[in-house]
Design a protein around this motif. Structure first.
Motif, PDB file in Angstrom:
ATOM      1  N   GLY A  71     -39.138  27.089 -47.556  1.00 58.36           N
ATOM      2  CA  GLY A  71     -40.135  26.365 -47.056  1.00 58.36           C
ATOM      3  C   GLY A  71     -41.073  25.574 -48.009  1.00 58.36           C
ATOM      4  N   ARG A  72     -41.818  24.659 -47.413  1.00 58.59           N
ATOM      5  CA  ARG A  72     -42.650  23.601 -48.046  1.00 58.59           C
ATOM      6  C   ARG A  72     -43.687  23.468 -46.936  1.00 58.59           C
ATOM      7  NH1 ARG A  72     -39.159  19.341 -49.898  1.00 58.59           N
ATOM      8  NH2 ARG A  72     -37.192  20.725 -49.681  1.00 58.59           N
ATOM      9  N   SER A  73     -44.878  22.382 -47.567  1.00 59.08           N
ATOM     10  CA  SER A  73     -45.805  22.049 -46.592  1.00 59.08           C
ATOM     11  C   SER A  73     -45.613  21.308 -45.600  1.00 59.08           C
ATOM     12  CB  SER A  73     -47.156  22.091 -47.357  1.00 59.08           C
ATOM     13  OG  SER A  73     -47.446  22.941 -48.093  1.00 59.08           O
ATOM     14  N   ARG A  74     -44.896  20.225 -45.979  1.00 58.04           N
ATOM     15  CA  ARG A  74     -44.313  19.047 -45.187  1.00 58.04           C
ATOM     16  C   ARG A  74     -42.907  18.348 -45.846  1.00 58.04           C
ATOM     17  NH1 ARG A  74     -48.284  18.633 -48.494  1.00 58.04           N
ATOM     18  NH2 ARG A  74     -48.528  16.643 -49.815  1.00 58.04           N
ATOM     19  N   PRO A  75     -42.173  17.681 -45.058  1.00 58.63           N
ATOM     20  CA  PRO A  75     -41.008  17.094 -45.604  1.00 58.63           C
ATOM     21  C   PRO A  75     -41.270  16.171 -46.725  1.00 58.63           C
ATOM     22  CG  PRO A  75     -41.137  17.025 -43.286  1.00 58.63           C
ATOM     23  CD  PRO A  75     -42.421  17.398 -43.696  1.00 58.63           C
ATOM     24  N   GLU A  76     -42.417  15.350 -46.771  1.00 54.02           N
ATOM     25  CA  GLU A  76     -42.700  14.632 -47.857  1.00 54.02           C
ATOM     26  C   GLU A  76     -43.387  15.229 -49.302  1.00 54.02           C
ATOM     27  OE1 GLU A  76     -43.541  12.801 -43.886  1.00 54.02           O
ATOM     28  OE2 GLU A  76     -44.248  14.689 -44.844  1.00 54.02           O
ATOM     29  N   ILE A  98     -29.400  27.023 -42.146  1.00 52.05           N
ATOM     30  CA  ILE A  98     -30.307  26.355 -41.374  1.00 52.05           C
ATOM     31  C   ILE A  98     -30.375  27.251 -40.226  1.00 52.05           C
ATOM     32  CG2 ILE A  98     -31.484  24.477 -40.105  1.00 52.05           C
ATOM     33  CD1 ILE A  98     -30.216  22.769 -42.267  1.00 52.05           C
ATOM     34  N   THR A  99     -29.463  27.507 -39.417  1.00 52.97           N
ATOM     35  CA  THR A  99     -29.278  28.306 -38.104  1.00 52.97           C
ATOM     36  C   THR A  99     -29.929  29.587 -38.308  1.00 52.97           C
ATOM     37  OG1 THR A  99     -27.203  26.936 -37.639  1.00 52.97           O
ATOM     38  CG2 THR A  99     -27.555  29.245 -36.607  1.00 52.97           C
ATOM     39  N   LEU A 202     -36.501  17.222 -38.840  1.00 51.12           N
ATOM     40  CA  LEU A 202     -35.455  16.253 -39.543  1.00 51.12           C
ATOM     41  C   LEU A 202     -36.437  14.979 -40.090  1.00 51.12           C
ATOM     42  CD1 LEU A 202     -32.463  15.619 -39.630  1.00 51.12           C
ATOM     43  CD2 LEU A 202     -32.998  14.258 -37.625  1.00 51.12           C
ATOM     44  N   HIS A 203     -35.871  14.786 -41.690  1.00 57.26           N
ATOM     45  CA  HIS A 203     -36.484  13.482 -42.109  1.00 57.26           C
ATOM     46  C   HIS A 203     -35.472  13.078 -43.200  1.00 57.26           C
ATOM     47  CE1 HIS A 203     -39.672  11.888 -44.767  1.00 57.26           C
ATOM     48  NE2 HIS A 203     -40.585  12.051 -43.621  1.00 57.26           N
ATOM     49  N   SER A 204     -35.688  11.900 -43.843  1.00 61.28           N
ATOM     50  CA  SER A 204     -34.786  11.438 -44.823  1.00 61.28           C
ATOM     51  C   SER A 204     -34.523  12.374 -46.065  1.00 61.28           C
ATOM     52  CB  SER A 204     -35.571  10.187 -45.435  1.00 61.28           C
ATOM     53  OG  SER A 204     -36.804  10.463 -46.043  1.00 61.28           O
ATOM     54  N   PRO A 209     -30.072   9.576 -53.676  1.00 58.09           N
ATOM     55  CA  PRO A 209     -30.405   8.188 -54.209  1.00 58.09           C
ATOM     56  C   PRO A 209     -30.696   7.444 -52.907  1.00 58.09           C
ATOM     57  CG  PRO A 209     -28.803   8.893 -55.427  1.00 58.09           C
ATOM     58  CD  PRO A 209     -28.645   9.755 -54.455  1.00 58.09           C
ATOM     59  N   ASP A 210     -29.636   7.611 -51.674  1.00 62.87           N
ATOM     60  CA  ASP A 210     -29.970   6.530 -50.935  1.00 62.87           C
ATOM     61  C   ASP A 210     -30.574   7.152 -49.755  1.00 62.87           C
ATOM     62  OD1 ASP A 210     -29.814   4.326 -49.115  1.00 62.87           O
ATOM     63  OD2 ASP A 210     -27.655   4.706 -48.733  1.00 62.87           O
ATOM     64  N   LYS A 211     -31.669   7.605 -49.904  1.00 62.10           N
ATOM     65  CA  LYS A 211     -32.525   8.903 -49.117  1.00 62.10           C
ATOM     66  C   LYS A 211     -32.727   7.940 -47.423  1.00 62.10           C
ATOM     67  CE  LYS A 211     -37.082   8.178 -50.926  1.00 62.10           C
ATOM     68  NZ  LYS A 211     -38.273   8.755 -51.311  1.00 62.10           N
ATOM     69  N   ASP A 212     -32.778   6.776 -47.551  1.00 58.74           N
ATOM     70  CA  ASP A 212     -33.363   5.919 -46.243  1.00 58.74           C
ATOM     71  C   ASP A 212     -32.099   6.072 -45.296  1.00 58.74           C
ATOM     72  OD1 ASP A 212     -35.939   5.418 -47.344  1.00 58.74           O
ATOM     73  OD2 ASP A 212     -35.559   3.551 -48.103  1.00 58.74           O
ATOM     74  N   ASN A 213     -31.079   6.203 -45.705  1.00 60.53           N
ATOM     75  CA  ASN A 213     -29.799   6.332 -44.669  1.00 60.53           C
ATOM     76  C   ASN A 213     -29.246   7.725 -44.594  1.00 60.53           C
ATOM     77  OD1 ASN A 213     -29.655   3.402 -44.426  1.00 60.53           O
ATOM     78  ND2 ASN A 213     -28.742   3.041 -46.462  1.00 60.53           N
ATOM     79  N   PHE A 214     -29.790   8.651 -45.229  1.00 63.93           N
ATOM     80  CA  PHE A 214     -29.404   9.800 -45.122  1.00 63.93           C
ATOM     81  C   PHE A 214     -30.599  10.844 -44.683  1.00 63.93           C
ATOM     82  CE2 PHE A 214     -25.967   7.900 -47.503  1.00 63.93           C
ATOM     83  CZ  PHE A 214     -25.040   8.455 -46.836  1.00 63.93           C
ATOM     84  N   PHE A 215     -30.304  11.823 -43.756  1.00 64.05           N
ATOM     85  CA  PHE A 215     -31.159  12.692 -43.145  1.00 64.05           C
ATOM     86  C   PHE A 215     -30.905  14.146 -43.241  1.00 64.05           C
ATOM     87  CE2 PHE A 215     -31.910   8.925 -41.341  1.00 64.05           C
ATOM     88  CZ  PHE A 215     -33.135   8.401 -41.261  1.00 64.05           C
ATOM     89  N   LYS A 216     -32.047  15.116 -43.395  1.00 66.79           N
ATOM     90  CA  LYS A 216     -31.596  16.629 -43.392  1.00 66.79           C
ATOM     91  C   LYS A 216     -32.750  17.071 -42.578  1.00 66.79           C
ATOM     92  CE  LYS A 216     -33.001  18.903 -47.019  1.00 66.79           C
ATOM     93  NZ  LYS A 216     -33.047  19.272 -48.427  1.00 66.79           N
ATOM     94  N   TYR A 217     -32.439  18.419 -42.702  1.00 65.59           N
ATOM     95  CA  TYR A 217     -33.612  19.296 -42.070  1.00 65.59           C
ATOM     96  C   TYR A 217     -34.324  19.929 -43.038  1.00 65.59           C
ATOM     97  CZ  TYR A 217     -31.215  18.920 -37.447  1.00 65.59           C
ATOM     98  OH  TYR A 217     -30.915  18.234 -36.317  1.00 65.59           O
ATOM     99  N   TYR A 218     -35.923  19.905 -42.847  1.00 62.75           N
ATOM    100  CA  TYR A 218     -36.752  20.798 -43.591  1.00 62.75           C
ATOM    101  C   TYR A 218     -37.382  21.976 -42.819  1.00 62.75           C
ATOM    102  CZ  TYR A 218     -36.236  16.604 -46.580  1.00 62.75           C
ATOM    103  OH  TYR A 218     -35.644  15.600 -47.513  1.00 62.75           O
ATOM    104  N   LEU A 219     -37.633  23.047 -43.670  1.00 62.27           N
ATOM    105  CA  LEU A 219     -38.543  24.042 -42.999  1.00 62.27           C
ATOM    106  C   LEU A 219     -40.067  23.697 -43.401  1.00 62.27           C
ATOM    107  CD1 LEU A 219     -38.872  26.777 -41.783  1.00 62.27           C
ATOM    108  CD2 LEU A 219     -38.438  27.895 -43.795  1.00 62.27           C
ATOM    109  N   SER A 220     -40.878  23.332 -42.648  1.00 62.03           N
ATOM    110  CA  SER A 220     -42.196  22.778 -42.694  1.00 62.03           C
ATOM    111  C   SER A 220     -43.324  23.678 -42.473  1.00 62.03           C
ATOM    112  CB  SER A 220     -42.158  21.344 -42.292  1.00 62.03           C
ATOM    113  OG  SER A 220     -43.611  20.917 -42.365  1.00 62.03           O
ATOM    114  N   ALA A 221     -44.204  23.955 -43.029  1.00 63.68           N
ATOM    115  CA  ALA A 221     -45.250  24.747 -42.696  1.00 63.68           C
ATOM    116  C   ALA A 221     -46.577  24.063 -43.247  1.00 63.68           C
ATOM    117  CB  ALA A 221     -45.125  26.274 -43.104  1.00 63.68           C
TER     118      ALA A 221
END
Length: 263
Positions: A71-76, A98-99, A202-204, A209-221
């Motif tokens: 977990g993290r506070s936010r995807p950023e 993730i499931t 879902l966030h970049s 390196p090419d994070k703007d074209n690939f996305f992943k899920y984040y556990l955000s709290a």
């Protein structure tokens, strides 16, 4: 034309397999006496726990807490320790199943997210490793802190340049992640804990390196989210006193009381 996946995405996850661990945990929970509950320290992804609960959701009431490094506070929020680190660390326990976390949140299992934030409260440096090797009474600790068992890991961290929190200081150690996750259980008075609401977003992808074209899920709290939407979790944010926190954990590893000094 993008036609989407070849099969419905709900079918992409492999069929749940029953392992020895799943059988053992299921049996233990089913035979817990009335009124008793189990606290689970999960060292790794939540695959086994998720499988048990997917097949036996009624057993959710038998789980008091699941403590995990995730977990993290936010995807950023990026997991970066060094000034020359090529890419942030991933949230590996979450990323690799993730499931399983979706199951936890859906069933509102009491989760304790003790991950990156508490890990950054403690640096295990080379002098600490040498001190432990020479002084610990724990045979397992002595084995783990032998140079043959940590040298490559330490070299990886040292290759990341200087510390991001102290840019003039070279990296001389590493964060012992799961050891600090466990501190929620053995040293609760030494850590800061907040009530937060967790979501999977879902966030970049910040690990590419090419994070703007690939996305992943984040556990955000996020901070100050206890009254918002999402599943209520406990989020370990820091040590109450970082020097005392390190002293306590080092003494625990030494199997001595009040032996280790920071000076």
């Amino acid at each position: 034309i993008n036609t989407g996946e070849k099969v419905p995405t709900s079918r992409i996850r492999p069929v749940v397999e029953e392992s020895d661990a799943v059988i053992a945990l299921t049996d233990y929970l089913q035979h817990l006496p009335d009124g008793e509950m189990l606290t689970i320290l999960a060292v790794g992804p939540l695959t086994n726990i998720g499988t048990v609960l997917l097949r036996n959701p009624d057993l959710a009431s038998k789980i008091e807490e699941v403590v995990v490094c995730a977990g993290r506070s936010r995807p950023e929020e990026h997991f970066i320790v060094g000034t020359e680190q090529k890419a942030p660390f991933g949230d590996m326990n979450f990323d690799f199943d993730i499931t399983a976390f979706e199951i936890m949140l859906q069933l509102e299992i009491p989760l304790v997210l003790a991950g990156w934030q508490i890990s950054t409260a403690f640096w295990m440096e080379i002098e600490d490793l040498v001190y432990l090797q020479n002084n610990t009474r724990h045979n397992l600790v002595r084995y783990l802190v032998h140079p043959e068992n940590y040298s490559k890991w330490l070299e990886t961290w040292q290759s990341m340049g200087n510390r991001i929190d102290q840019p003039t200081q070279p990296i001389k150690g590493f964060h012992p992640f799961d050891l600090l996750t466990a501190s929620y259980l053995y040293y609760r008075e030494g850590v800061k804990v907040e009530q937060r609401r967790a979501k999977i977003l879902l966030h970049s992808d910040d690990t590419l390196p090419d994070k703007d074209n690939f996305f992943k899920y984040y556990l955000s709290a996020p901070e100050n989210s206890a009254n918002g939407s999402g599943t209520l979790v406990k989020f370990v944010t820091d040590a109450v006193d970082r020097e005392e926190y390190k002293r306590y954990i080092m003494n625990l590893l030494l199997a001595e009381s009040d032996q280790y000094s920071l000076t």
